[in-house]
Design an enzyme around this catalytic site. Structure first.
Site, PDB file in Angstrom:
ATOM      1  N   HIS A 414       0.822  -1.222   0.000  1.00 28.76           N
ATOM      2  CA  HIS A 414       0.000   0.000   0.000  1.00 28.76           C
ATOM      3  C   HIS A 414       0.850   1.263   0.000  1.00 28.76           C
ATOM      4  O   HIS A 414       2.077   1.228   0.218  1.00 28.76           O
ATOM      5  CB  HIS A 414      -0.935  -0.003   1.209  1.00 28.76           C
ATOM      6  N   CYS A 432       3.357  -4.662   6.725  1.00 28.64           N
ATOM      7  CA  CYS A 432       2.967  -4.446   5.334  1.00 28.64           C
ATOM      8  C   CYS A 432       4.177  -3.967   4.522  1.00 28.64           C
ATOM      9  O   CYS A 432       5.219  -3.604   5.072  1.00 28.64           O
ATOM     10  CB  CYS A 432       1.852  -3.410   5.249  1.00 28.64           C
TER      11      CYS A 432
END
Length: 513
Positions: A414, A432
């Site tokens: 992301h 992440c």
């Protein structure tokens, strides 16, 4: 509990009153049926067509082993003698054991075996068995070409046509075509009021009972049939996409024969051809994958052959919706956490290198291969959803854009504009893979579900195979095959007639010369 081959034949049609209907091969001249005492034609072979019967409601004994293919050699085993001739017509010879007009009930899980009456008289060259829907029944020819048997079960309530091609001792081609019908899956016998093979097929789930109503339990049997829900949905996916099969009823690991029968009926074909196999994830779930990633632009077709098939003590299979999907370009995104860099390839060519940051100490990013599960333009990410207490220094509550999901527990690729200074330099995330908004938007638009995301040199735990997304590719091929009830490598073929991706792929035997 293993289910033995305890089956039988039924009448092919009520008007014949015969166990087998024998006819000329289509396109060839018919020949009169010979009387039992008539001499054989000059070019002819006598075949034995075998089955097991149920007498007085009791199932017969197990399938005859090799070299014991003779009437009464295996309890209730029965045979019919059929003559194959040079003009393709057939003669049904009298069975000295089974009485004329015998119409014992058929269990659709029956074995079907065809052999030469005299193994020195010639050889079988091609056996083709089709049901009324045009589907081939898989089978195997012995190494000497003297006997053939089915390797997948017959379906209940189906009409079958058997085409036999052979050569006599002089090499002259001979042939015969036969037909038969299997009983319906509601447990009714053949014959008047039975709703079986000898009764008209009215499309209803059972024949009339003694009181004129439907047989007890017939409707329940229809509702309880085992069906399969295939995934993914039709569409275009990445080269790492996994085919899933969710069963309506569990089949436990302690019934390997039922599992093998079920798995063998789940057929995967592809263009181009690939090597692949099913793997049992749990009692109700199977995954299929190729040995390596799908080739770009592959067309994958998945269907169930369970409808009407007896699955051991778990009843019968029912109809299931087939699936077709396409594989797009092969996109692979490999993140090297030690180098803080993601390399994206399309069909083997590098198309972008992206500075990234991955999980820091205490939050190391999972290593291994993951498959993109979905894309979400905006996601609210909170630390307490992954066990970080509110009020601690590690807690976060952020709107995140261009989020590409790779695990169900919340790992994404992301946009992370707050960590741009660290991207390409150090790992500062909570697990992440973060990158600039510009790079995240490009990645978001470039990839699709099923594309491959791999993380190396992260120091994190290995991506789980099944419980947090599609980690199937982290399972080595030998281990993957050990999760198949069929316990063998399989091949997805380029067309339906090329065969399913199971050991039963040889649904036809090609003639030899």
């Amino acid at each position: 509990m293993a289910t033995s081959w305890k089956r039988t034949w039924s009448t092919a049609a009520a008007v014949t009153g015969a166990l087998l209907v024998v006819a000329a091969v289509p396109g060839r001249s018919p020949e009169a049926v010979a009387a039992p005492s008539a001499p054989l034609p000059e070019a002819a072979l006598t075949l034995l067509v075998g089955r097991a019967v149920e007498e007085g409601g009791e199932a017969g004994s197990a399938w005859c082993p090799v070299r014991t293919f003779r009437a009464e050699a295996c309890g209730t085993w029965r045979e019919r003698r059929v003559v194959a001739t040079a003009r393709g017509a057939g003669s049904l010879l009298r069975d000295p054991v089974a009485g004329r007009g015998e119409t014992l009930p058929t269990d659709p899980g029956a074995p079907l075996e065809i052999a030469l009456a005299d193994e020195r008289s010639g050889r079988l060259t091609d056996i083709s068995v089709r049901d009324g829907h045009g589907r081939h029944l898989a089978g195997a020819l012995g190494p000497e070409g003297t006997r053939w048997h089915n390797t997948e079960p017959l379906r209940a309530g189906e009409d079958y046509t058997v085409r036999v091609d052979a050569q006599d001792g002089a090499g002259t081609p001979v042939g015969v075509t036969m037909a038969f019908r299997t009983a319906r899956p509601d447990g009714h016998a053949n014959g008047p009021g039975g709703g079986g093979a000898g009764a008209p097929d009215d499309g209803k789930p059972g024949g009339a009972g003694p009181d004129g109503g439907r047989g007890a339990g017939a409707g329940g049997a229809e509702r309880d049939r085992l069906t399969v829900d295939f995934g993914p949905r039709p569409g275009t996916y990445g080269a790492g996409e996994i085919v899933t099969a969710e069963l309506s009823h569990p089949v436990p690991a302690d019934d390997p024969e039922a599992r093998a029968r079920l798995e063998g009926a789940l057929q995967v074909t592809s263009e181009p051809r690939v090597e692949g196999a099913w793997h049992w994830v749990d009692d109700s779930t199977l995954h299929f994958r190729p040995r390596t990633y799908w080739p770009a632009h592959t067309v994958v077709r998945v269907r169930s052959g369970l409808d009407g098939v007896r699955i051991g003590d778990h009843g019968y299979g029912g109809p299931s919706e087939p699936l077709q999907f396409t594989v797009g370009d092969r996109i692979e995104a490999v993140t090297d956490s030690a180098a803080h860099e993601m390399t994206v390839r399309r069909n083997g060519r590098v198309i972008r290198t992206i500075p990234v940051t991955t999980g820091k100490a205490g939050f190391l990013t999972r290593s291994g291969v993951k498959v993109i599960l979905g894309k979400e333009y905006k996601v609210r990410m909170r630390g307490d959803t992954v066990g970080i207490k509110k009020g601690t220094k590690e807690f976060y509550d952020l709107p995140v854009f261009y989020a590409t999901r790779v695990t169900w527990s919340g790992e994404y690729v992301h946009a992370a504009p707050w960590s741009v200074d660290a991207q390409g330099e150090e790992n500062v995330s909570h697990g992440c893979t973060g990158m600039s908004t510009r790079d995240a938007a490009w990645f978001f638009e470039t990839v699709r579900e099923g594309d491959i995301v791999e993380v190396v040199n992260s120091g994190g735990a290995r991506m789980a195979a099944f419980d947090n997304g599609f980690g199937d590719w982290n399972v080595d091929w030998r281990t993957w095959l050990s999760g198949s009830a069929l316990a063998t490598t399989t091949a997805a073929a380029g067309a339906e007639d090329s065969g399913p991706a199971t050991p039963l792929a040889a649904s036809r035997l090609r003639p030899t010369t």
